[in-house]
Motif scaffolding. Structure first.
Motif, PDB file in Angstrom:
ATOM      1  N   UNK A 270      18.985 -47.772 -16.017  1.00 14.88           N
ATOM      2  CA  UNK A 270      17.823 -48.655 -16.035  1.00 14.88           C
ATOM      3  C   UNK A 270      17.796 -49.415 -17.349  1.00 14.88           C
ATOM      4  N   UNK A 271      17.535 -50.698 -17.259  1.00 18.94           N
ATOM      5  CA  UNK A 271      17.462 -51.558 -18.435  1.00 18.94           C
ATOM      6  C   UNK A 271      16.200 -52.406 -18.349  1.00 18.94           C
ATOM      7  N   UNK A 272      15.482 -52.487 -19.445  1.00 19.27           N
ATOM      8  CA  UNK A 272      14.322 -53.367 -19.487  1.00 19.27           C
ATOM      9  C   UNK A 272      14.362 -54.182 -20.774  1.00 19.27           C
ATOM     10  N   UNK A 273      13.884 -55.425 -20.693  1.00 19.79           N
ATOM     11  CA  UNK A 273      13.893 -56.316 -21.858  1.00 19.79           C
ATOM     12  C   UNK A 273      12.529 -56.962 -22.045  1.00 19.79           C
ATOM     13  N   UNK A 274      12.138 -57.122 -23.296  1.00 20.10           N
ATOM     14  CA  UNK A 274      10.932 -57.865 -23.635  1.00 20.10           C
ATOM     15  C   UNK A 274      11.310 -59.039 -24.510  1.00 20.10           C
ATOM     16  N   UNK A 275      10.577 -60.138 -24.342  1.00 17.31           N
ATOM     17  CA  UNK A 275      10.828 -61.355 -25.101  1.00 17.31           C
ATOM     18  C   UNK A 275       9.650 -61.635 -26.026  1.00 17.31           C
ATOM     19  N   UNK A 276       9.946 -62.038 -27.247  1.00 16.08           N
ATOM     20  CA  UNK A 276       8.910 -62.402 -28.210  1.00 16.08           C
ATOM     21  C   UNK A 276       9.337 -63.669 -28.943  1.00 16.08           C
ATOM     22  N   UNK A 277       8.405 -64.589 -29.112  1.00 20.15           N
ATOM     23  CA  UNK A 277       8.702 -65.826 -29.826  1.00 20.15           C
ATOM     24  C   UNK A 277       8.689 -65.538 -31.331  1.00 20.15           C
ATOM     25  N   UNK A 278       9.754 -65.953 -32.020  1.00 13.89           N
ATOM     26  CA  UNK A 278       9.903 -65.678 -33.449  1.00 13.89           C
ATOM     27  C   UNK A 278       9.296 -66.812 -34.276  1.00 13.89           C
TER      28      UNK A 278
ATOM     29  N   UNK B  66      14.900 -60.930 -28.209  1.00 14.13           N
ATOM     30  CA  UNK B  66      15.018 -60.139 -26.978  1.00 14.13           C
ATOM     31  C   UNK B  66      15.305 -58.692 -27.350  1.00 14.13           C
ATOM     32  N   UNK B  67      14.394 -57.797 -26.989  1.00 17.89           N
ATOM     33  CA  UNK B  67      14.565 -56.371 -27.257  1.00 17.89           C
ATOM     34  C   UNK B  67      14.986 -55.672 -25.965  1.00 17.89           C
ATOM     35  N   UNK B  68      16.088 -54.954 -26.011  1.00 15.79           N
ATOM     36  CA  UNK B  68      16.639 -54.273 -24.837  1.00 15.79           C
ATOM     37  C   UNK B  68      16.544 -52.761 -24.994  1.00 15.79           C
TER      38      UNK B  68
END
Length: 280
Positions: free
Chosen positions: A213-221, A233-235
């Motif tokens: 299982x893999x999940x990713x979150x995105x955050x604007x820098x 992108x944090x994985x």
């Protein structure tokens, strides 16, 4: 920008897969076309031909309107969403299906931005073959309206496509993210096919198996390139195994890893490493 909690193991993986079809960010929202669905379609496709109350022929394909009275998670139906960052705009995704059989589907996906009051088309783009599938079926299309701020006064919106496999012994679930930027009358795809959730594995149908299982979150820098914010992108990835011991099905984690990538805007779109994008 948030994803559903990650779960692994024999039972938890299969439960997570079924729950994700209903509660993931890709689908956990009401279709907001409502009674405006037909007027929106007529404005977007003035040359379209009505087949039935809910289907229209356009450009050699078929467009299906959503039902007004029920929330539907069918991939082939038009989807609407008000855009909180720009409330005067309504986002519309229109699957244009050319062929559909038991083997698979062939189709494009039109993404449009409408004026909420006048139903006038502000901007649009067509994603070729994005509604085409085979053994891995497209389950749903939904908007992601998290606040993706590219620059002061400039916000992108997202679109998520959820796919699922049909094999019981090889469970598979995949959610990918696209980002779009409105520039005047143009709708520009600036981020393509980033995998934000993926679960799968192989088991014997009883207990023994291996899962991932893999999940990713995105955050604007705060940093930017070519006038557009970088994306962090944090994985988080996990693998597990299950086996029968003393008559009981047990599971154990075999690996857990975390990593971070920075996506840079090259002037037209974000550059996405191969490992983060759906490439098959």
């Amino acid at each position: 920008m948030k994803n559903a909690p990650l779960r692994t193991g024999l039972v938890t993986l299969l439960v997570a897969a079924s729950l994700a079809l209903v509660t993931s960010p890709a689908t956990a929202q009401e279709n907001q076309c409502g009674p405006d669905a037909a007027p929106i379609l007529r404005a977007a496709y003035p040359d379209g031909t009505k087949i039935s109350d809910r289907t229209f022929s356009v450009d050699g394909g078929t467009i299906t309107l959503p039902a007004d009275s029920a929330l539907e998670y069918a991939s082939g139906m038009m989807v609407c969403r008000q855009w909180p960052a720009n409330p005067h705009y309504r986002l519309v995704a229109v699957p244009l299906i050319y062929d559909q059989t038991e083997i698979g589907t062939q189709g494009d996906l039109d993404v449009l931005v409408f004026d909420s009051q006048t139903h006038a088309v502000v901007a649009r783009t067509r994603l070729a073959d994005k509604m085409s599938d085979d053994a891995i079926r497209i389950y749903s299309v939904a908007f992601d309206t998290a606040f993706y701020q590219l620059a002061p006064g400039r916000v992108a919106f997202g679109l998520r496509i959820l796919e699922e496999g049909s094999s019981r012994v090889n469970p598979f679930l995949l959610s990918t993210l696209f980002l779009f930027d409105v520039e005047g009358a143009e709708l520009l795809p600036i981020l393509d096919n980033v995998i934000v959730n993926q679960t799968g594995g192989e088991w014997d149908g009883n207990c023994a198996g291996e899962f991932y299982a893999t999940t990713r979150t995105l955050a604007m820098a705060p940093q930017s390139h070519n006038g557009v914010a970088d994306i962090i992108v944090s994985t988080h990835a996990e693998t597990s195994v299950s086996e029968t011991r003393d008559g009981q099905c047990t599971e154990a984690m075999t690996d857990v890893s975390d990593s971070t990538d920075r996506l840079l805007f090259d002037g037209q779109r974000y550059e996405v490493p191969d490992g983060l994008a759906r490439g098959w």
